[in-house]
Structure formats: C-alpha cells, structure tokens
Design a protein around this motif. Structure first.
Motif, mmCIF file in Angstrom:
data_model
loop_
_atom_site.group_PDB
_atom_site.id
_atom_site.type_symbol
_atom_site.label_atom_id
_atom_site.label_comp_id
_atom_site.label_asym_id
_atom_site.label_seq_id
_atom_site.Cartn_x
_atom_site.Cartn_y
_atom_site.Cartn_z
ATOM 1 N N THR A 26 0.850 -1.202 0.000
ATOM 2 C CA THR A 26 0.000 0.000 0.000
ATOM 3 C C THR A 26 0.884 1.250 0.000
ATOM 4 O O THR A 26 0.661 2.189 -0.770
ATOM 5 N N GLN A 27 1.899 1.232 0.848
ATOM 6 C CA GLN A 27 2.819 2.372 0.944
ATOM 7 C C GLN A 27 3.566 2.597 -0.370
ATOM 8 O O GLN A 27 3.714 3.732 -0.830
ATOM 9 N N LYS A 28 4.011 1.504 -0.992
ATOM 10 C CA LYS A 28 4.766 1.634 -2.246
ATOM 11 C C LYS A 28 3.873 2.198 -3.362
ATOM 12 O O LYS A 28 4.319 3.018 -4.162
ATOM 13 N N LEU A 29 2.612 1.767 -3.391
ATOM 14 C CA LEU A 29 1.672 2.314 -4.382
ATOM 15 C C LEU A 29 1.472 3.804 -4.133
ATOM 16 O O LEU A 29 1.484 4.612 -5.067
ATOM 17 N N TYR A 30 1.298 4.153 -2.868
ATOM 18 C CA TYR A 30 1.091 5.562 -2.519
ATOM 19 C C TYR A 30 2.294 6.406 -2.946
ATOM 20 O O TYR A 30 2.143 7.444 -3.600
ATOM 21 N N ASP A 31 3.487 5.933 -2.607
ATOM 22 C CA ASP A 31 4.703 6.691 -2.921
ATOM 23 C C ASP A 31 4.904 6.824 -4.433
ATOM 24 O O ASP A 31 5.301 7.887 -4.924
ATOM 25 N N THR A 32 4.623 5.756 -5.157
ATOM 26 C CA THR A 32 4.848 5.773 -6.607
ATOM 27 C C THR A 32 3.835 6.672 -7.302
ATOM 28 O O THR A 32 4.193 7.514 -8.137
ATOM 29 N N MET A 33 2.564 6.516 -6.933
ATOM 30 C CA MET A 33 1.511 7.326 -7.571
ATOM 31 C C MET A 33 1.691 8.812 -7.247
ATOM 32 O O MET A 33 1.676 9.649 -8.155
ATOM 33 N N THR A 34 1.858 9.126 -5.974
ATOM 34 C CA THR A 34 1.986 10.545 -5.612
ATOM 35 C C THR A 34 3.312 11.100 -6.140
ATOM 36 O O THR A 34 3.394 12.272 -6.507
ATOM 37 N N GLY A 35 4.333 10.249 -6.204
ATOM 38 C CA GLY A 35 5.625 10.682 -6.751
ATOM 39 C C GLY A 35 5.484 11.158 -8.194
ATOM 40 O O GLY A 35 6.014 12.208 -8.573
ATOM 41 N N MET A 36 4.750 10.409 -8.990
ATOM 42 C CA MET A 36 4.542 10.809 -10.395
ATOM 43 C C MET A 36 3.633 12.031 -10.476
ATOM 44 O O MET A 36 3.872 12.954 -11.259
ATOM 45 N N GLN A 37 2.583 12.037 -9.646
ATOM 46 C CA GLN A 37 1.597 13.119 -9.736
ATOM 47 C C GLN A 37 2.200 14.472 -9.379
ATOM 48 O O GLN A 37 1.932 15.471 -10.029
ATOM 49 N N TRP A 38 3.039 14.491 -8.352
ATOM 50 C CA TRP A 38 3.649 15.759 -7.935
ATOM 51 C C TRP A 38 5.034 15.950 -8.546
ATOM 52 O O TRP A 38 5.783 16.820 -8.126
ATOM 53 N N GLY A 39 5.386 15.095 -9.534
ATOM 54 C CA GLY A 39 6.623 15.291 -10.294
ATOM 55 C C GLY A 39 7.896 14.993 -9.525
ATOM 56 O O GLY A 39 8.965 15.472 -9.894
ATOM 57 N N LYS A 40 7.791 14.185 -8.444
ATOM 58 C CA LYS A 40 8.997 13.855 -7.681
ATOM 59 C C LYS A 40 9.668 12.602 -8.237
ATOM 60 O O LYS A 40 10.834 12.331 -7.954
ATOM 61 N N LEU A 41 8.900 11.816 -8.991
ATOM 62 C CA LEU A 41 9.434 10.621 -9.641
ATOM 63 C C LEU A 41 9.203 10.776 -11.142
ATOM 64 O O LEU A 41 8.227 11.416 -11.553
ATOM 65 N N PRO A 42 10.082 10.188 -11.960
ATOM 66 C CA PRO A 42 9.853 10.273 -13.405
ATOM 67 C C PRO A 42 8.561 9.545 -13.799
ATOM 68 O O PRO A 42 8.185 8.562 -13.172
ATOM 69 N N ASP A 43 7.896 10.069 -14.812
ATOM 70 C CA ASP A 43 6.654 9.476 -15.300
ATOM 71 C C ASP A 43 7.002 8.337 -16.252
ATOM 72 O O ASP A 43 7.066 8.518 -17.461
ATOM 73 N N THR A 44 7.223 7.156 -15.685
ATOM 74 C CA THR A 44 7.658 6.014 -16.497
ATOM 75 C C THR A 44 6.498 5.389 -17.272
ATOM 76 O O THR A 44 6.716 4.507 -18.097
ATOM 77 N N LYS A 45 5.265 5.820 -16.984
ATOM 78 C CA LYS A 45 4.099 5.182 -17.589
ATOM 79 C C LYS A 45 3.408 6.037 -18.656
ATOM 80 O O LYS A 45 2.447 5.577 -19.269
ATOM 81 N N GLY A 46 3.850 7.273 -18.833
ATOM 82 C CA GLY A 46 3.156 8.157 -19.782
ATOM 83 C C GLY A 46 1.789 8.580 -19.283
ATOM 84 O O GLY A 46 0.856 8.769 -20.060
ATOM 85 N N TRP A 47 1.662 8.740 -17.969
ATOM 86 C CA TRP A 47 0.373 9.077 -17.366
ATOM 87 C C TRP A 47 0.195 10.578 -17.115
ATOM 88 O O TRP A 47 -0.907 11.037 -16.843
ATOM 89 N N ILE A 48 1.323 11.301 -17.152
ATOM 90 C CA ILE A 48 1.261 12.713 -16.770
ATOM 91 C C ILE A 48 1.046 13.589 -18.007
ATOM 92 O O ILE A 48 1.698 13.402 -19.031
ATOM 93 N N VAL A 49 0.119 14.541 -17.897
ATOM 94 C CA VAL A 49 -0.156 15.476 -18.984
ATOM 95 C C VAL A 49 0.082 16.903 -18.475
ATOM 96 O O VAL A 49 -0.694 17.412 -17.671
ATOM 97 N N PRO A 50 1.184 17.520 -18.888
ATOM 98 C CA PRO A 50 1.453 18.888 -18.427
ATOM 99 C C PRO A 50 0.441 19.871 -19.028
ATOM 100 O O PRO A 50 -0.008 19.673 -20.162
ATOM 101 N N VAL A 51 0.084 20.893 -18.251
ATOM 102 C CA VAL A 51 -0.877 21.896 -18.731
ATOM 103 C C VAL A 51 -0.165 23.192 -19.065
ATOM 104 O O VAL A 51 -0.333 23.759 -20.145
ATOM 105 N N CYS A 52 0.629 23.692 -18.108
ATOM 106 C CA CYS A 52 1.295 24.972 -18.313
ATOM 107 C C CYS A 52 2.343 25.144 -17.212
ATOM 108 O O CYS A 52 2.422 24.339 -16.292
ATOM 109 N N LYS A 53 3.089 26.220 -17.336
ATOM 110 C CA LYS A 53 3.977 26.622 -16.244
ATOM 111 C C LYS A 53 3.164 27.525 -15.324
ATOM 112 O O LYS A 53 2.392 28.354 -15.789
ATOM 113 N N GLY A 54 3.325 27.314 -14.022
ATOM 114 C CA GLY A 54 2.483 28.083 -13.109
ATOM 115 C C GLY A 54 3.248 29.089 -12.334
ATOM 116 O O GLY A 54 2.779 29.545 -11.308
#
Ligand code: PLP
Length: 358
Positions: free
Chosen positions: A330-358
């Motif tokens: 559970t912890q590893k899923l949490y760390d991996t998912m949130t890592g990609m979502q907040w850009g702390k881990l590389p998006d190895t799955k092609g799941w992230i869609v950038p919108v703009c610079k904020g």
C-alpha cells in the motif's frame, strides 16, 4: 477542437492564506467552464466565465429525475512549477460511458481534455503550493430541459469547477475501520454502478451515515444480488492482498472503473504481483483474516490515492489487518503514484499530462 471564449473575472477572490486549512471542496477558484447542448445543434458555446451561481427553472429535469453525471480529477503543482494532470483521457472516456448509460449526449474525449486544460490554465494560480495539496477538478453534466415529463432531456449544461483542496493525509496516513454493509446495496447488475452519477451517491448516503455513527470511516459494499462478494469501499475501489496475491472486484457493471484502481493494477503487475480481478467472497476475506493470511487491505481513489484499512466488521465478526499500520505494498503504491503526480518521480508510464507553467 473547441473554440473556447474566455471572459476573465474583474473581481478576483483572495487566494487562501493558509493552505493547510483548505479542506476538500469548500472553496472554489475564480472561473468555471461552461458549454451548452441543444438537440439538433449539439454541444455549443464553449466558454470560461467568472465562477457564479446558475439560474435554473424549478422544473428543470435534473432537480426531479437526477439525470446527471460527473467526474473527479486533480491538477498538481510540481517543484519546478509545472501544473499537470494525471490520465485525464481516462476521466474523459469514463464520462462518455456514464453519458451513454444516462442518455446524456457524449463529449468527445479531446474536447473534454481541452476544456479541463483551458480552465486549469486560466486558474493556475489556484493550484496550491503545499506538499500534497492540489486543485480538485469537478466536471459535470446536468439535464436542463424544463418540464416534469420523464424522458431524456433535449438540453444539457456541461460545467467544470475547481476547488483548491488540502492534502488528504495532512495528519499522516491513518488506516481506517470499515463496516461491511449487509443491508443496503450500492449497485446491481443492469443498474448504474459503473457510472459516476449523482443518483448512486444519493442512494449510498444512508449506509455511510449509519456506519459513521458507529465509529466506522466507511462501508464496504457487497454485491447487490447475493450480498456475498466484495465490491467497493465508500466511493473507492478496494483491493485485498491475501497470500501474496492482490484481489479486486472485476469491472463488470456494478463497480466503478477507477482510474486509480486501473493505475494500481498496472503498477502491481509491473512489480511482479499477481492481480486477480474477479469475485472474492467476504467470507473468504474474513477467513483469511482469522488465519493471518490477509496481509493488506486498501481503498483506491483520486482523493486519497490509497486508503489503508485496519479493521473489517461483518455481522459482528471482526478482523484486524497489518497491526493497524499501512502495509508495505500500500505504501509503495502511494509513494509511486503521488511521486509521479507531484513530479517527484519520473513518469515512467506516460500518465502525466502537463498543462502549463504556473
Ligand atoms: C470515483 C469513484 C471511484 C474511484 O475512481 P478514481 O477514478 O480512482 O477516482 C471508486 N468508486 C466510486 C463509487 C467512485 O465514484
């Protein structure tokens, strides 16, 4: 491609001073996206306008017959101030599936994603900066015909609103107690369990309230026919790790096909776990619990990402899981998912869609 007309507010609201007090879905950004549907004309007049109340006739179809669907997703801010989305195409596709079941005209996937991106870009300053906080995005469609006849409406409104929301686990990840619901059901074959429609929620509130009064965080829903097989927990999908394998209900009409569920399954398979999507009897879950083979139980959904379960109560029988702590998978899923979502881990799955610079 939508031609989106943008009218910016002349009276921007003050941004929240203390992002730790945001909570969930209480405060809304400065703008909203709107698009109308008229029979014969299709979807038209895509626009971003200042956030404001609707004026609707009291005889509007949605008020009486609940012809309504919605989606739930988030925009995340990375450390280098990129604003990004997580698999928005999945939400767009799911809204099409919900639309089909509720007789609501579909919105093309690319138009849905374009609308979300356009609104998030206009309101990019509303994407929180605090770790774990995000901009919650709520797209929804309501039937707007006026009249009390029961039929598919000829007019609809597609709206998207955004709510800056605090970290789900502001006080750390706390595993929860779950009541296995033995009386009420959430879905049944042929009904609307696989759709995100408001009616499903209206029908589920009572069980949730009763469980809460008894000190449970949520209910675990069983199948609507035999009340024998596990389906979902509250408004999340649910997974059980038993003897090293991960079990979750199959999406065959009564279970909401969660984007988080699907992403967790992909990650688990990448990591070499066997994931079984199918029928899992609550009796077998309880048995595994008593025999020390129920290793981890967790809900999955956009809001929490994962929500570990520490206790299940079914007809007075109780099992306790992982010593009340979050389990390693559970912890590893949490760390991996949130890592990609907040850009702390590389998006190895092609799941992230950038919108703009904020
Ligand atoms: C939204 C929802 C989920 C989770 O879906 P995600 O796409 O992962 O957020 C699960 N169950 C129900 C009933 C839902 O409404």
């Amino acid at each position: 491609m939508l031609d989106i007309k943008i009218t910016k507010t002349t009276a921007p609201k003050a941004k929240p001073a203390d992002e730790s007090k945001l909570g969930f879905g209480k405060l809304f950004s400065d703008h909203m996206f709107l698009m109308d549907y008229t029979d014969g004309e299709g979807w038209h007049d895509a626009r971003i306008v200042p956030y404001a109340p609707f004026e609707l006739d009291p005889a509007c179809v949605v008020f009486h017959y609940a012809q309504e669907i919605f989606e739930g997703m988030k925009a995340y801010r990375t450390a280098d101030n990129t604003i990004q989305l997580f698999r928005p195409d999945c939400n767009a596709q799911r809204m099409q599936d919900s639309s089909d079941r509720l007789c609501i005209p579909q919105i093309p996937v690319e138009d849905f994603v374009q609308a979300v991106k356009a609104l998030v870009e206009v309101d990019k300053d509303w994407v929180p900066h605090t770790d774990g906080a995000s901009l919650y995005i709520r797209p929804f469609v309501i039937a707007s015909d006026i009249g009390l006849g029961v039929h598919a409406s000829k007019h609809y409104i597609f709206c998207i609103i955004c709510a800056p929301s605090g970290a789900y686990y502001a006080e750390g990840i706390n595993p929860v107690r779950i009541y296995v619901e033995d009386e009420y059901i959430r879905a049944a074959p042929g009904l609307t369990g696989f759709t995100k429609c408001g009616g499903n929620y209206a029908a589920s509130i009572k069980a949730g309230e009763l469980a809460e009064q008894q000190g449970f965080a949520q209910v675990l829903w069983l199948d609507g026919v035999e009340k024998k097989y596990v389906e979902e927990v509250g408004s999340m999908n649910i997974m059980f790790k038993i003897d090293g394998k991960v079990y979750t209900a199959a999406c065959t009409g009564t279970v909401l096909p969660g984007v988080t569920r699907r992403s967790c399954i992909e990650l688990l398979k990448d990591w070499g776990y066997e994931v079984i999507e199918g029928k899992l009897a609550i009796a077998d879950v309880m048995k595994a619990g008593h025999e020390g083979r129920l290793e981890e139980v967790f809900g999955t959904g956009t809001a929490a990402v994962v929500s570990p379960v520490k206790e299940l109560d079914w007809k007075g029988d109780k099992v306790f899981i992982s010593d009340g702590k979050i389990g390693p998978v559970t912890q590893k899923l949490y760390d991996t998912m949130t890592g990609m979502q907040w850009g702390k881990l590389p998006d190895t799955k092609g799941w992230i869609v950038p919108v703009c610079k904020g």
